[in-house]
Design an enzyme around this catalytic site. Structure first.
Site, short mmCIF file in Angstrom:
data_model
loop_
_atom_site.label_atom_id
_atom_site.label_comp_id
_atom_site.label_asym_id
_atom_site.label_seq_id
_atom_site.Cartn_x
_atom_site.Cartn_y
_atom_site.Cartn_z
N PHE A 93 -1.20 1.17 -9.41
CA PHE A 93 -1.75 2.15 -8.48
C PHE A 93 -1.79 3.52 -9.17
CE2 PHE A 93 -1.58 4.94 -4.76
CZ PHE A 93 -2.47 4.32 -3.90
N TYR B 220 4.20 2.71 5.59
CA TYR B 220 3.04 2.80 6.49
C TYR B 220 2.05 1.66 6.29
CZ TYR B 220 1.24 5.25 2.33
OH TYR B 220 0.90 5.59 1.04
N ARG C 127 -11.25 -5.27 0.11
CA ARG C 127 -9.93 -5.90 0.26
C ARG C 127 -9.77 -6.38 1.69
NH1 ARG C 127 -5.26 -2.02 -1.89
NH2 ARG C 127 -6.06 -0.88 -0.10
C1 LIG Z 1 0.07 2.88 -1.12
C2 LIG Z 1 0.70 2.95 -2.46
C3 LIG Z 1 1.30 4.12 -2.93
C4 LIG Z 1 1.23 5.36 -2.10
O1 LIG Z 1 2.02 6.42 -2.50
P1 LIG Z 1 2.12 7.68 -1.52
O2 LIG Z 1 3.02 8.59 -2.20
O3 LIG Z 1 2.60 7.18 -0.20
O4 LIG Z 1 0.73 8.23 -1.37
C5 LIG Z 1 1.95 4.08 -4.16
N1 LIG Z 1 1.97 2.95 -4.90
C6 LIG Z 1 1.36 1.80 -4.47
C7 LIG Z 1 1.43 0.57 -5.31
C8 LIG Z 1 0.70 1.78 -3.26
O5 LIG Z 1 0.10 0.67 -2.85
#
Ligand SMILES: *Cc1c(COP(=O)(O)O)cnc(C)c1O
Length: 410
Positions: free
Chosen positions: A130, A232, A381
């Site tokens: 990510f 979330y 997805r």
């Molecule tokens: C959704 C997600 C995040 C989100 O990080 P935030 O700090 O909440 O924006 C991080 N890593 C992965 C793998 C995710 O799927």
């Protein structure tokens, strides 16, 4: 001969032991929401969440005011962390906190990890993780003069232990991967990758955003050193809900996170001179915990505990298996390909479909109340959340996608 797919949805729904949980969610009229296929991005709220938030505002915040901190709020990051750990993470008490966002916790934990391995100058990560994970580690590398070792992962699959074995060595301070890949849904073999990384003396960190609340996790058993995730997605905590961090007990005296705030202090309310870290996992906290944003977690953890993560996983595999059958039967003839693992042992909670021009399908789908998630390039997805999604809903959503494909041939 392929069976009748809509009839199969009806049978699967009739046989679904978790079907009754759907009634606990706030459900808009079908014109607004026909098929929610994005539980992996933002989980739906529970009726109980609305009630708890209202109660919290009126009774706890409104009634107890500042006294609330001493009457329990100060402990929420730890007590809710422990509950989450036991219900969804396979983590014994005293190793999990609720705090900050995933992004901030990745920084705090990874920074602590590399500082604890001063002789080692490399962090290993993969190209398809990510974005926030990659960006934060790039920042730490720049800050600390570290080298990044990028493993090229196939966006249709994900990280494998052999790839990790090829690159870790005596210079590796930390490896960071996602348990379930956000694009393909690849489910990594955490225990095996940890073995490989630990054999080289590296610390291991896992991002659980796409697995927490969907796939059983055994952090203690798998020998995970550090982990983060959000609440979330499959945990239905609401937009911007706080994240969680896990720090293995044996490392708690050794690793020091860099944002030394008063809430991680040994005695927050002495307001004393000089920082002294709190004992245990409380030292991961920095500032005032986001109590209001933790309220929904109470309802969601109650629900997940009642359902059981194993039953959630069993339904999740049936749901994604059904998505694969619909994709093969209805969508493949229109040029749609599956870019997710078909092997249930390597499949997380969502399936990604690809076709040129999928981007243009998103708005018409949304307009009809069918809500998948779009990820570049050309990926839809499909993330059915087991506690809130029925098989019939999946069927209706993909039937509408098929109609759009029929109307828009390539
Ligand atoms: C959704 C997600 C995040 C989100 O990080 P935030 O700090 O909440 O924006 C991080 N890593 C992965 C793998 C995710 O799927």
């Amino acid at each position: 001969m392929i069976d009748d797919l809509p009839a199969r949805a009806a049978t699967l729904d009739a046989d679904d032991p978790l079907a009754a949980f759907r009634e606990q969610f706030i459900t808009p009229p079908p014109a607004e929401l026909l098929s929610y296929l994005d539980g992996n991005s933002l989980g739906r709220p529970l009726e109980a969440t609305a009630r708890l938030l209202d109660e919290f505002v009126r009774e706890q915040w409104g009634g107890r005011l500042i006294r609330g901190w001493d009457e329990g709020w100060l402990e929420w990051p730890l007590t809710l962390g422990d509950r989450l750990g036991s219900i969804a993470l396979g983590a014994g008490a005293g190793q999990t906190v609720i705090a900050d966002s995933t992004t901030v916790l990745i920084y705090k934990l990874a920074r602590a990890a590399v500082a604890a391995r001063p002789g080692r100058r490399t962090v290993v990560l993969d190209t398809d993780n990510f974005p926030t994970d990659r960006y934060v580690i790039e920042g730490i590398a720049a800050e600390c003069g570290l080298r990044l070792e990028w493993i090229e992962t196939d966006p249709a699959t994900g990280i494998r232990a052999e790839q990790v074995a090829d690159v870790v060595d005596a210079d590796t301070a930390l490896v960071l991967f996602s348990h379930v890949a956000y694009r393909s849904g690849w489910l990594a073999d955490v225990a095996e990758i940890n073995r490989v990384a630990h054999a080289a003396g590296a610390l291991t960190m896992w991002d659980l955003c796409h697995s927490a609340g969907s796939v059983p996790i055994a952090l203690d058993e798998w020998g995970v050193d550090l982990a983060v995730g959000c609440t979330y997605k499959y945990l239905n905590g609401g937009p911007g809900a706080p994240a969680f961090a896990y720090l293995r007990r044996e490392l708690q005296d050794e690793l020091r996170q860099p944002i030394q705030g008063w809430m991680g202090h040994r005695a927050s309310f002495e307001m004393g001179h000089g920082y002294e870290a709190a004992a245990g996992v409380r030292a991961l906290l920095s500032g005032t915990p986001p109590i209001l944003a933790m309220v929904p977690l109470h309802a969601n953890l109650d629900m997940l505990a009642a359902a059981g993560i194993e039953a959630v996983r069993a339904k999740s595999l049936l749901l994604t298996g059904y998505v694969l059958d619909l994709a093969d039967e209805w969508l493949a003839p229109h040029g749609v390909t599956v870019v997710s693992p078909r092997d249930p042992a390597r499949r997380g909670g969502h399936v990604t479909l690809r076709r040129d021009g999928f981007k243009d399908f998103l708005q018409p789908l949304w307009d009809s109340g069918v809500i998948p998630d779009y990820r570049r390039p050309d990926g839809l997805r499909i993330g059915p959340a087991p506690l809130s999604t029925s098989f019939g809903e999946v069927c209706q959503g993909l039937a509408l996608l098929r109609e759009l494909l029929e109307k828009n041939p390539r």
